[in-house]
Design an enzyme around this catalytic site. Sequence first.
Site, PDB file in Angstrom:
ATOM      1  N   ALA A  61       0.837  -1.200   0.000  1.00 29.26           N
ATOM      2  CA  ALA A  61       0.000   0.000   0.000  1.00 29.26           C
ATOM      3  C   ALA A  61       0.874   1.253   0.000  1.00 29.26           C
ATOM      4  O   ALA A  61       2.025   1.234   0.437  1.00 29.26           O
ATOM      5  CB  ALA A  61      -0.913  -0.001   1.217  1.00 29.26           C
ATOM      6  N   GLY A 100       0.342  -5.399   0.699  1.00 27.96           N
ATOM      7  CA  GLY A 100      -0.665  -5.486  -0.352  1.00 27.96           C
ATOM      8  C   GLY A 100      -0.123  -6.065  -1.636  1.00 27.96           C
ATOM      9  O   GLY A 100      -0.875  -6.648  -2.428  1.00 27.96           O
ATOM     10  N   GLU A 103      -0.469  -9.701  -1.133  1.00 26.87           N
ATOM     11  CA  GLU A 103      -1.894 -10.028  -1.183  1.00 26.87           C
ATOM     12  C   GLU A 103      -2.402 -10.018  -2.626  1.00 26.87           C
ATOM     13  O   GLU A 103      -3.232 -10.847  -3.013  1.00 26.87           O
ATOM     14  CB  GLU A 103      -2.682  -9.035  -0.327  1.00 26.87           C
ATOM     15  CG  GLU A 103      -2.425  -9.227   1.170  1.00 26.87           C
ATOM     16  CD  GLU A 103      -3.130  -8.196   2.025  1.00 26.87           C
ATOM     17  OE1 GLU A 103      -3.988  -8.578   2.842  1.00 26.87           O
ATOM     18  OE2 GLU A 103      -2.811  -6.993   1.879  1.00 26.87           O
ATOM     19  N   GLU A 123       2.612  -5.591   7.640  1.00 28.68           N
ATOM     20  CA  GLU A 123       1.659  -4.592   8.154  1.00 28.68           C
ATOM     21  C   GLU A 123       1.700  -4.456   9.665  1.00 28.68           C
ATOM     22  O   GLU A 123       1.457  -3.367  10.207  1.00 28.68           O
ATOM     23  CB  GLU A 123       0.235  -4.954   7.718  1.00 28.68           C
ATOM     24  CG  GLU A 123      -0.063  -4.697   6.255  1.00 28.68           C
ATOM     25  CD  GLU A 123       0.295  -5.867   5.358  1.00 28.68           C
ATOM     26  OE1 GLU A 123      -0.106  -5.846   4.185  1.00 28.68           O
ATOM     27  OE2 GLU A 123       0.993  -6.798   5.827  1.00 28.68           O
TER      28      GLU A 123
END
Length: 720
Positions: A61, A100, A103, A123
């Site tokens: 992110a 992310g 992911e 994270e």
Amino acid sequence: MAQYTRVSGSVGLITLQNPPVNALSAAVRQGIVDTVKRALGDPKVKSVVICGQNGIFCGGADIKEFGTNMSGPPLVPMIHAIEAANKPVVAAIEGSALGGGLELALGCHYRIAHSKARLGLPEVSLGLLPAAGGTQRLPRLIGVPAALDLITTGRHVTAAEALQLGVVDRVAEHSTVDAAVKFALSVAAKSLDARRISTYPCPRPSDFDALFEGAMQKVRQSARGAIAPVACVQAVRAAATRPYLQGMEREKELMATLFTSGQARALQYCFFAQRAVSKWNMPNGARWDTSKPRPVHKAAVIGLGTMGRGIAVALAQTGMSVVAVETQEKQLMEAKQAVSGMLERGAKRRGLTPAALHKISYSHDIQAVADVDLVIEAVFEDMALKKKVFQQLSAVCKPGTFLCTNTSALDVDHLASQTRNPELVVGMHFFAPAHVMKLLEVVYGPQSSPQAVATAMQLGKKMGKVSVAVGNCRGFVGNRMLKPYIEQAFFLLEEGATPELVDRALEEFGFPMGVFRMSDLSGLDVGWRVRKGDGLVESGSASGQPTRLREGRRYSPLGDLLCEQGRFGQKTGRGWYQYDKPGSRVARSDPWFHSFLEEYRARHGLVARRIDHQEVLERCLYVLINEGFRILEDGIAAGPEDIDIIYVFGYGWPRHRGGPMFYAGMVGLATVLERLEHYRQAHPDVPYLQPCSLLRRLVASGSPPVHRWREVIKKLHSQL
């Protein structure tokens, strides 16, 4: 932000474009949605490959978007759409796939990683959890125990480990994109029913309840009050006990709680603060970070005690040549064996051969450093001895050699004055063990050149350190702030506390060790020697009045009294606590010390009172913070971020509380000011309880957020 091309006739190649790490900004997410839709709608495309430009897949992110009104397509539906695609989607992972980014890769049907790629879900280090399906897909793919390990620690894994765990399907040695395209062609006609991870059942271990109970106990112990690791365990448990969509709802709920928490703000502040300390102005207006550092190909370490050995290891692990000098033959031989052992163990942990062993040459003659580019002096913490070494180095070293001192408190300017070129002298304050601890204080004097500071900072970075440039004063930043913190702990003992009470309060706050356990670990004699050098300890008089003024301030002789008894901490098996044997690390309450403390109070007419955890925290932490404000006022640290990074990386300040200066802002500067004034009235013989004028000015100006303190500091300095 996402480029689309068709390659090899039938493969849609989507390239993420957002340097430096292809973070998933709003524009990148929109680009992925658009290009995936285009690829899936193109009848000529039979399969899809997603990669990142410049050899990096995706760093996760875009943290700069946190705290703003998020725009662009949400990440979760975007990944679901990729997983639901009717054409195979292959992730070509080069460089890194983090947060992310991983992911996103887990939403693809296949994953191929370059052999040097690293993958992870970090994270938790930002006070969050993987909230784009990471806590739900990863356990389904690799099992609960392995997923718990990766998610709760945030650690990165190599491509080889990722392959072994089952995170990736293949590892490529050369062009990952070429390998992924070739692979995509081979699976174009295959069914995808078994490739959508969200449809997998989550393997349920036979010892399910015990596994999660143990995991929760482990994270609570290691997190020391941080809530994100606990939430990570709860999210993974949801994956193992609920259908996928219900697990996603639980992941979303937990993330919502974390995202707005003070801990997440603190951890994200640390993330940016670590980058902020790499940019700084020197007092003369020069910027060391824009001054070109000089290359260091060969370095030397003078003195091979505990610190010198660690520094030599840290230097050798960078691959540079190192000359290690120790004048005492016995010490030299012991050091050589110890350094070799440290290098071998380090190489074994990293799965490498200890090539650094051949980078170090040893000598008992200081003349051996004549041709090095930089010297780090690490002899015993004695000014007379260090002066002598710097005089010798100035005479022996080639012109232009940088001369650095590893001192924790001594005057760097005074050492520089012993040389022909004081502009080449800086302090490099390492923290023990020097090859492990991340912090490095780079100490500049008024004559230190920007290039000297830049070179030391660059060398620290090369050694894997978080380097912070600070001005020269007694104790620099970290140890200067530590002094009032420790003294308050002593005073609390005189007034009714116990070592156990003080340490428990500090450890519950989040420190790995309280002040007295830490003192026993480092050795009580270390501080005793410093106090003697400062003239605070008179031989045979440590038993004097506990509240008598020394140098105009209250002084507690408790530490001196223990040292007179030969109680130096873990090394002697006795200190503030007792230990089963010298060297043991298990601290036990010591009945002797408790009796001694009662007698001490009775002898000096001190009436013990009840002291609670809140008073311990306020007395210890607020004086430390107040000294931090004085350091900012004096211009020793450039900004609050410098102080906070020093305390997080060097002194065990809990990262989820952001550092002492950030914490002051979270508590409220007006509250810190009011409590300091309260304790100042109660203890008028403790000068450092007097609130700093900078703190008063910040409160008067409305207690601005920490990132705006520099404006107030700048105005204050302009008025001086």
